[in-house]
Motif scaffolding. Structure first.
Motif, mmCIF file in Angstrom:
data_model
loop_
_atom_site.group_PDB
_atom_site.id
_atom_site.type_symbol
_atom_site.label_atom_id
_atom_site.label_comp_id
_atom_site.label_asym_id
_atom_site.label_seq_id
_atom_site.Cartn_x
_atom_site.Cartn_y
_atom_site.Cartn_z
ATOM 1 N N SER A 18 -8.207 8.900 3.241
ATOM 2 C CA SER A 18 -7.932 7.488 2.988
ATOM 3 C C SER A 18 -8.227 7.070 1.550
ATOM 4 C CB SER A 18 -8.706 6.602 3.959
ATOM 5 O OG SER A 18 -10.084 6.802 3.799
ATOM 6 N N ASP A 19 -9.186 7.704 0.896
ATOM 7 C CA ASP A 19 -9.564 7.311 -0.463
ATOM 8 C C ASP A 19 -9.422 8.417 -1.507
ATOM 9 O OD1 ASP A 19 -10.678 4.473 -0.307
ATOM 10 O OD2 ASP A 19 -11.676 5.462 1.364
ATOM 11 N N GLY A 25 -2.118 -1.198 -3.261
ATOM 12 C CA GLY A 25 -3.000 -0.072 -2.987
ATOM 13 C C GLY A 25 -2.319 1.168 -3.533
ATOM 14 N N CYS A 76 -7.323 12.274 -2.655
ATOM 15 C CA CYS A 76 -6.241 13.221 -2.451
ATOM 16 C C CYS A 76 -6.441 14.355 -3.457
ATOM 17 C CB CYS A 76 -4.893 12.539 -2.676
ATOM 18 S SG CYS A 76 -3.467 13.592 -2.314
ATOM 19 N N ARG A 97 -7.766 6.527 -4.523
ATOM 20 C CA ARG A 97 -7.053 5.290 -4.173
ATOM 21 C C ARG A 97 -7.700 4.136 -4.912
ATOM 22 N NH1 ARG A 97 -3.790 3.608 0.177
ATOM 23 N NH2 ARG A 97 -4.341 5.412 1.443
ATOM 24 N N ASN A 132 1.806 6.378 -8.889
ATOM 25 C CA ASN A 132 2.821 5.916 -7.941
ATOM 26 C C ASN A 132 4.019 5.370 -8.696
ATOM 27 O OD1 ASN A 132 0.075 5.184 -6.228
ATOM 28 N ND2 ASN A 132 1.741 6.038 -5.004
ATOM 29 N N TRP A 161 -2.623 4.861 -6.382
ATOM 30 C CA TRP A 161 -3.418 6.045 -6.683
ATOM 31 C C TRP A 161 -3.424 6.327 -8.179
ATOM 32 C CZ3 TRP A 161 -5.820 8.841 -2.750
ATOM 33 C CH2 TRP A 161 -5.510 8.421 -1.458
ATOM 34 N N ARG A 171 -12.742 -0.523 -3.271
ATOM 35 C CA ARG A 171 -11.916 0.434 -4.012
ATOM 36 C C ARG A 171 -11.878 0.031 -5.478
ATOM 37 N NH1 ARG A 171 -8.058 0.966 0.995
ATOM 38 N NH2 ARG A 171 -8.894 2.924 1.796
ATOM 39 N N VAL A 211 0.826 -1.211 0.000
ATOM 40 C CA VAL A 211 0.000 0.000 0.000
ATOM 41 C C VAL A 211 0.858 1.257 0.000
ATOM 42 C CG1 VAL A 211 -1.766 1.254 1.290
ATOM 43 C CG2 VAL A 211 -1.811 -1.241 1.214
#
Length: 167
Positions: free
Chosen positions: A44-45, A74, A47, A57, A108, A76, A131, A21
């Motif tokens: 958490s989900d 996990g 940004c 996410r 990422n 983004w 998700r 993650v």
């Protein structure tokens, strides 16, 4: 060769590997503490950088060849303002898959892979508050090939044990 782990959330033992993650998108990691306080909002989900860049996410899944297991991340992805609004507005819905695929940029840097931030992808919302999945564009990048064709259990085990602490 199989793997199992105890889930820190539910306390049950699950077959496979725990997800690797990332706390936030790469751009969040690259920002200074001052920049984060002034310009960023991380949940958490979701940004957000100012009201310019929007991230969600997601889950990137690499199938493990000849098994039912997967190696999951996990991660983004960016979404456009219109798509993040649609996603946000339906976040509590149990049928979010109705939104359909939404274009994004993978956000990422996965260790062990060359330049993953900025790969084209699609965010695939799922039902029942799961998700969304990420589907990378079918290009010749090693990560896209692994998502499409799978990896061996030996590769997954080696990757997990080598990089579990770097996410």
């Amino acid at each position: 060769m199989s793997s199992s782990f105890t889930c820190p959330t539910c306390g049950l033992i699950h077959d496979g590997f725990p997800a690797l993650v990332f706390q936030g998108p790469a751009a969040w990691d690259w920002a200074t503490d001052e920049e984060r306080k002034a310009d960023w909002s991380l949940q958490s989900d979701f940004c957000r950088f100012k009201d310019i860049d929007f991230y969600v996410r997601c889950v990137l899944v690499l199938p493990i060849i000849d098994t039912e297991q997967t190696l999951e991340f996990g991660v983004w992805s960016t979404l456009s303002k219109a798509n993040i609004d649609r996603y946000w507005d339906s976040f509590e819905d149990h049928d979010q898959s109705k939104l359909g695929p939404m274009f994004g940029w993978f956000s990422n840097e996965l260790p062990g892979y060359p330049d993953t931030a900025g790969l084209k992808c699609h965010v695939l919302p799922r039902d029942h508050r799961q998700r969304p999945l990420i589907a990378l564009e079918p290009i010749d990048h090693p990560l896209a090939i692994h998502q499409r064709d799978g990896i061996t259990i030996e590769e997954a085990t080696r990757y997990f044990h080598t990089h579990a602490d770097s996410t």
